[in-house]
Design an enzyme around this catalytic site. Structure first.
Site, mmCIF file in Angstrom:
data_model
loop_
_atom_site.group_PDB
_atom_site.id
_atom_site.type_symbol
_atom_site.label_atom_id
_atom_site.label_comp_id
_atom_site.label_asym_id
_atom_site.label_seq_id
_atom_site.Cartn_x
_atom_site.Cartn_y
_atom_site.Cartn_z
ATOM 1 N N CYS A 2 -22.621 -12.910 -45.297
ATOM 2 C CA CYS A 2 -22.294 -11.688 -44.547
ATOM 3 C C CYS A 2 -23.268 -10.551 -44.894
ATOM 4 C CB CYS A 2 -20.841 -11.272 -44.798
ATOM 5 S SG CYS A 2 -20.577 -10.219 -46.227
ATOM 6 N N ASP A 28 -23.512 4.964 -46.203
ATOM 7 C CA ASP A 28 -23.289 4.362 -44.887
ATOM 8 C C ASP A 28 -24.488 4.690 -43.991
ATOM 9 O OD1 ASP A 28 -20.462 3.419 -43.225
ATOM 10 O OD2 ASP A 28 -22.202 4.063 -42.047
ATOM 11 N N HIS A 93 -16.302 -7.824 -44.996
ATOM 12 C CA HIS A 93 -16.450 -7.843 -46.459
ATOM 13 C C HIS A 93 -15.769 -6.561 -46.913
ATOM 14 C CE1 HIS A 93 -19.238 -8.605 -50.177
ATOM 15 N NE2 HIS A 93 -18.434 -7.591 -50.490
ATOM 16 N N HIS A 95 -14.527 -3.204 -47.942
ATOM 17 C CA HIS A 95 -15.256 -1.987 -48.320
ATOM 18 C C HIS A 95 -14.333 -0.786 -48.165
ATOM 19 C CE1 HIS A 95 -15.962 -2.823 -44.047
ATOM 20 N NE2 HIS A 95 -15.967 -1.516 -43.846
HETATM 21 P P1 AMP Z 1 -15.936 -0.834 -40.797
HETATM 22 O O1 AMP Z 1 -15.940 -0.450 -39.350
HETATM 23 O O2 AMP Z 1 -14.812 -0.249 -41.579
HETATM 24 O O3 AMP Z 1 -16.097 -2.328 -40.970
HETATM 25 O O4 AMP Z 1 -17.216 -0.150 -41.423
HETATM 26 C C1 AMP Z 1 -18.469 -0.746 -41.487
HETATM 27 C C2 AMP Z 1 -19.444 0.335 -41.857
HETATM 28 O O5 AMP Z 1 -20.645 -0.277 -42.292
HETATM 29 C C3 AMP Z 1 -19.807 1.268 -40.699
HETATM 30 O O6 AMP Z 1 -19.452 2.613 -41.049
HETATM 31 C C4 AMP Z 1 -21.324 1.089 -40.554
HETATM 32 O O7 AMP Z 1 -21.980 2.285 -40.232
HETATM 33 C C5 AMP Z 1 -21.715 0.557 -41.932
HETATM 34 N N1 AMP Z 1 -22.922 -0.251 -41.983
HETATM 35 C C6 AMP Z 1 -23.256 -1.275 -41.173
HETATM 36 N N2 AMP Z 1 -24.433 -1.811 -41.556
HETATM 37 C C7 AMP Z 1 -24.849 -1.113 -42.640
HETATM 38 C C8 AMP Z 1 -25.984 -1.181 -43.493
HETATM 39 N N3 AMP Z 1 -26.947 -2.082 -43.308
HETATM 40 N N4 AMP Z 1 -26.101 -0.283 -44.492
HETATM 41 C C9 AMP Z 1 -25.135 0.646 -44.694
HETATM 42 N N5 AMP Z 1 -24.027 0.749 -43.927
HETATM 43 C C10 AMP Z 1 -23.879 -0.097 -42.907
#
Ligand code: AMP
Length: 118
Positions: A2, A28, A93, A95
């Site tokens: 992932c 983020d 994953h 978070h």
């Molecule tokens: P969720 O919608 O709770 O699954 O949040 C996923 C978060 O991951 C979102 O706020 C995205 O902006 C963030 N995200 C996705 N790809 C990356 C990345 N490569 N580096 C940092 N944040 C990311």
């Protein structure tokens, strides 16, 4: 593997704020507040549904250290974990979103009537 496991393995870059043996915090990529940091366990866990109390104990201490490090502990912040489709979880994953640096709105609930969801 992932997306966040790739960040743990340094296969894709991230703007890392804090790291220890078991946890990682990085900015983020699409911030929704002046401070928007994601904290994750390094070992893959799909979501809050599966996380153990032991991992959460470590995560709690890690977030407490992080908010002091970025100096939002006294001004305040929000901790959010989205779970599943209705929770809006995009990355499968576990978070925690740490949001701060400004007075946060509660827009999506401010004018919500529970009856609207029935
Ligand atoms: P969720 O919608 O709770 O699954 O949040 C996923 C978060 O991951 C979102 O706020 C995205 O902006 C963030 N995200 C996705 N790809 C990356 C990345 N490569 N580096 C940092 N944040 C990311």
């Amino acid at each position: 593997m992932c997306l966040f496991c790739k960040i743990v393995n340094k296969e894709i870059p991230a703007n890392i704020v804090l790291e220890n043996k078991n946890f990682l915090a990085f900015h983020d990529i699409n911030p929704k507040a002046p401070v928007h940091i994601l904290t994750i366990p390094k070992l893959h866990v799909d979501s809050f549904n599966e996380v153990t109390g032991e991992t959460m104990a470590g995560m709690t201490a890690f977030i407490q250290e992080l908010v002091k490090e970025v100096e939002i502990d006294t001004s305040g912040y929000r901790v959010i974990s989205n779970v599943g489709d209705n929770g809006g979880q995009e990355v499968k994953h576990l978070h925690f979103h740490i949001l701060g640096g400004a007075k946060l709105k509660w827009d999506h609930f401010s004018d919500a009537d529970p009856k609207d969801f029935l």
